[in-house]
Enzyme design. Structure first.
Site, mmCIF file in Angstrom:
data_model
loop_
_atom_site.group_PDB
_atom_site.id
_atom_site.type_symbol
_atom_site.label_atom_id
_atom_site.label_comp_id
_atom_site.label_asym_id
_atom_site.label_seq_id
_atom_site.Cartn_x
_atom_site.Cartn_y
_atom_site.Cartn_z
ATOM 1 N N ASP A 34 0.818 -1.229 0.000
ATOM 2 C CA ASP A 34 0.000 0.000 0.000
ATOM 3 C C ASP A 34 0.845 1.271 0.000
ATOM 4 O OD1 ASP A 34 1.063 -0.094 2.513
ATOM 5 O OD2 ASP A 34 -0.842 -0.118 3.590
ATOM 6 N N GLU A 36 3.205 2.079 2.261
ATOM 7 C CA GLU A 36 3.814 2.405 3.555
ATOM 8 C C GLU A 36 5.258 1.910 3.584
ATOM 9 O OE1 GLU A 36 1.298 0.961 6.678
ATOM 10 O OE2 GLU A 36 -0.239 2.463 6.284
ATOM 11 N N ARG A 91 11.159 26.133 3.255
ATOM 12 C CA ARG A 91 10.769 27.419 2.660
ATOM 13 C C ARG A 91 9.501 28.001 3.265
ATOM 14 N NH1 ARG A 91 11.439 26.585 -3.683
ATOM 15 N NH2 ARG A 91 10.816 24.494 -3.126
ATOM 16 N N HIS A 124 17.302 26.558 3.987
ATOM 17 C CA HIS A 124 16.681 27.795 3.499
ATOM 18 C C HIS A 124 16.379 28.796 4.619
ATOM 19 C CE1 HIS A 124 15.071 29.768 -0.004
ATOM 20 N NE2 HIS A 124 14.142 30.264 0.781
ATOM 21 N N LYS A 188 15.768 40.477 -7.873
ATOM 22 C CA LYS A 188 14.773 39.460 -8.247
ATOM 23 C C LYS A 188 13.448 39.733 -7.558
ATOM 24 C CE LYS A 188 14.159 34.843 -6.560
ATOM 25 N NZ LYS A 188 14.799 33.593 -6.174
ATOM 26 N N ARG A 190 9.780 37.777 -6.960
ATOM 27 C CA ARG A 190 9.041 36.531 -7.198
ATOM 28 C C ARG A 190 7.581 36.871 -7.465
ATOM 29 N NH1 ARG A 190 9.511 31.477 -7.487
ATOM 30 N NH2 ARG A 190 11.680 31.320 -6.836
ATOM 31 N N ASP A 214 23.398 29.703 -6.151
ATOM 32 C CA ASP A 214 22.142 29.806 -5.395
ATOM 33 C C ASP A 214 22.064 28.635 -4.423
ATOM 34 O OD1 ASP A 214 19.788 30.955 -4.630
ATOM 35 O OD2 ASP A 214 18.784 30.756 -6.570
ATOM 36 N N THR A 219 12.030 25.112 -9.462
ATOM 37 C CA THR A 219 11.471 25.078 -10.827
ATOM 38 C C THR A 219 12.532 25.444 -11.859
ATOM 39 O OG1 THR A 219 10.845 27.412 -10.773
ATOM 40 C CG2 THR A 219 9.219 25.828 -9.962
ATOM 41 N N GLY A 221 13.097 28.599 -12.479
ATOM 42 C CA GLY A 221 12.703 29.943 -12.936
ATOM 43 C C GLY A 221 13.751 31.007 -12.618
#
Ligand code: R5P
Length: 287
Positions: A34, A36, A91, A124, A188, A190, A214, A219, A221
C-alpha cells in the site's frame, strides 16, 4: 560511530562513512504493497553513536527518516544524530497568509524529538553556515558554498560571481573570495511559485564568465531568468552552481538554458559533481 544512509542519500552516507572511517550501518528499506515504508536495522547499535544521513526531498523521505531515528533509539543506540543535507519544507518558514501551517517549524520539531542533534546544509531558513535556533530547535547549518565555488576556481577565464538576489549577497561574497574574482547581485522579484522577474540593473558583465550561485534550484525559474538577463547584457558564458538541485520540473530545462550546471550531492542526481561528504565528515569528527 555508525553511519546509516537513508534511501535518498545512499551514496552520500557511504561517502561520509568512508571519509571518516566509520562503519556503514546495515539497513533494509522496503515498501508495503500500500506504499507504507518498512524499515529494519540489522547492525548491532547498542551503546553506539549512530548517524542517519537522509535528505527529505519528498514526504516518504521524511517518514523514513523519522522511522530510522526512532528505531535506533529503540535498539539502544547511545546517541542518535540526524544529518539532513537537504531539509524539505524549510521554505514555509513564515505564515505568509493567515491560517497557514508553519511547516518548517513542525518538521524541525518532529526531527528534534527523535534525535540528539540535527545538522543541515545551507538550509533555506539560514543561508549562511553556523548554529541557529528556530522555534526552540537547535540546528547546525553547514555551508557548502565554498566547496561549490571551489569547483569553478581555475575553470573560467574572466569569472564574476553573481547572486540571484540580494539575500544571497553574503554567500556570493564568500564564493568570490574562493574563486578570486569580483561579485554583484541581481534584483529578483518573485511573481508566483513558478515565476520570477529579474529587474533591469546596470551590471558590468560584458565578456565575463558569470558564476550564478544559489542555495537551491526548484522550478529553475530564477536561474533561467537570471541567465537570460545576463546574456542580454553581454556575458560570455553563464555557469550555474547550486547546493540543492531539486529540479521539480526536470534538470534539462535548466541545463539547456546555461553554459554549465553543477550541484552538490545533498540531492543525488546527474549534475551532482561536488560532494558534501567531507563537509559532513569534518563536522561529525569535530564535535
Ligand atoms: C530563493 O530564495 C532561493 O534562493 C532560490 O533562488 C529559489 O528557491 C529557487 O527557486 P526556483 O528554481 O523555483 O526559481
Amino acid at each position: 560511530m555508525i553511519i546509516f544512509s537513508g534511501s535518498s542519500s545512499i551514496n552520500l552516507g557511504k561517502k561520509v562513512a568512508d571519509n571518516i572511517k566509520a562503519d556503514v550501518g546495515d539497513i533494509r528499506i522496503e515498501k508495503f504493497p500500500d506504499g507504507e515504508i518498512y524499515v529494519r536495522i540489522l547492525s548491532d547499535v547498542k551503546g553506539k553513536d549512530c548517524v542517519v544521513v537522509q535528505s527529505t526531498v519528498c514526504n516518504d523521505d521524511l517518514v523514513e527518516l523519522i522511522l530510522l531515528l526512532d528505531l535506533l533509539r529503540d535498539l539502544g543506540a547511545s546517541e542518535v544524530h540526524a544529518v539532513v543535507p537537504y531539509l524539505g519544507y524549510a521554505r514555509q518558514d513564515k505564515r505568509f497568509m493567515e491560517g497557514e501551517a508553519l511547516s518548517a517549524k513542525t518538521v524541525l520539531k518532529v526531527l528534534w524529538g527523535f534525535s540528539d542533534s540535527l545538522t543541515t546544509i545551507n538550509c533555506h531558513l539560514r543561508r549562511m553556515g553556523g548554529e541557529f535556533i528556530f522555534h526552540d530547535v537547535k540546528v547546525m547549518n553547514l555551508d557548502a558554498f565554498p566547496r561549490l565555488a571551489g569547483y569553478f576556481r581555475d575553470k573560467l577565464g574572466e569569472p564574476l560571481v553573481i547572486a540571484p538576489d540580494e539575500g544571497s549577497l553574503e554567500c556570493a561574497r564568500n564564493a568570490a573570495e574562493v574563486i578570486g574574482c569580483g561579485f554583484d547581485f541581481l534584483e529578483k522579484e518573485r511573481l508566483s511559485g513558478e515565476e520570477v522577474r529579474i529587474g533591469v540593473k546596470k551590471l558590468n558583465v560584458r565578456g565575463r564568465d558569470i558564476v550564478i550561485l544559489d542555495d537551491m534550484i526548484s522550478t529553475g525559474g530564477t536561474v533561467i531568468e537570471a541567465a537570460k538577463f545576463l546574456y542580454t547584457q553581454g556575458a560570455r558564458s553563464v555557469n550555474v552552481g547550486c547546493v540543492h538541485g531539486v529540479f521539480s520540473q526536470g534538470v534539462e530545462k535548466v541545463r539547456s538554458s546555461v553554459d554549465s550546471l553543477v550541484c552538490t550531492d545533498t540531492i543525488e542526481g546527474g549534475v551532482s559533481r561536488v560532494s558534501v561528504a567531507g563537509l559532513i565528515g569534518e563536522n561529525l569528527t569535530s564535535r
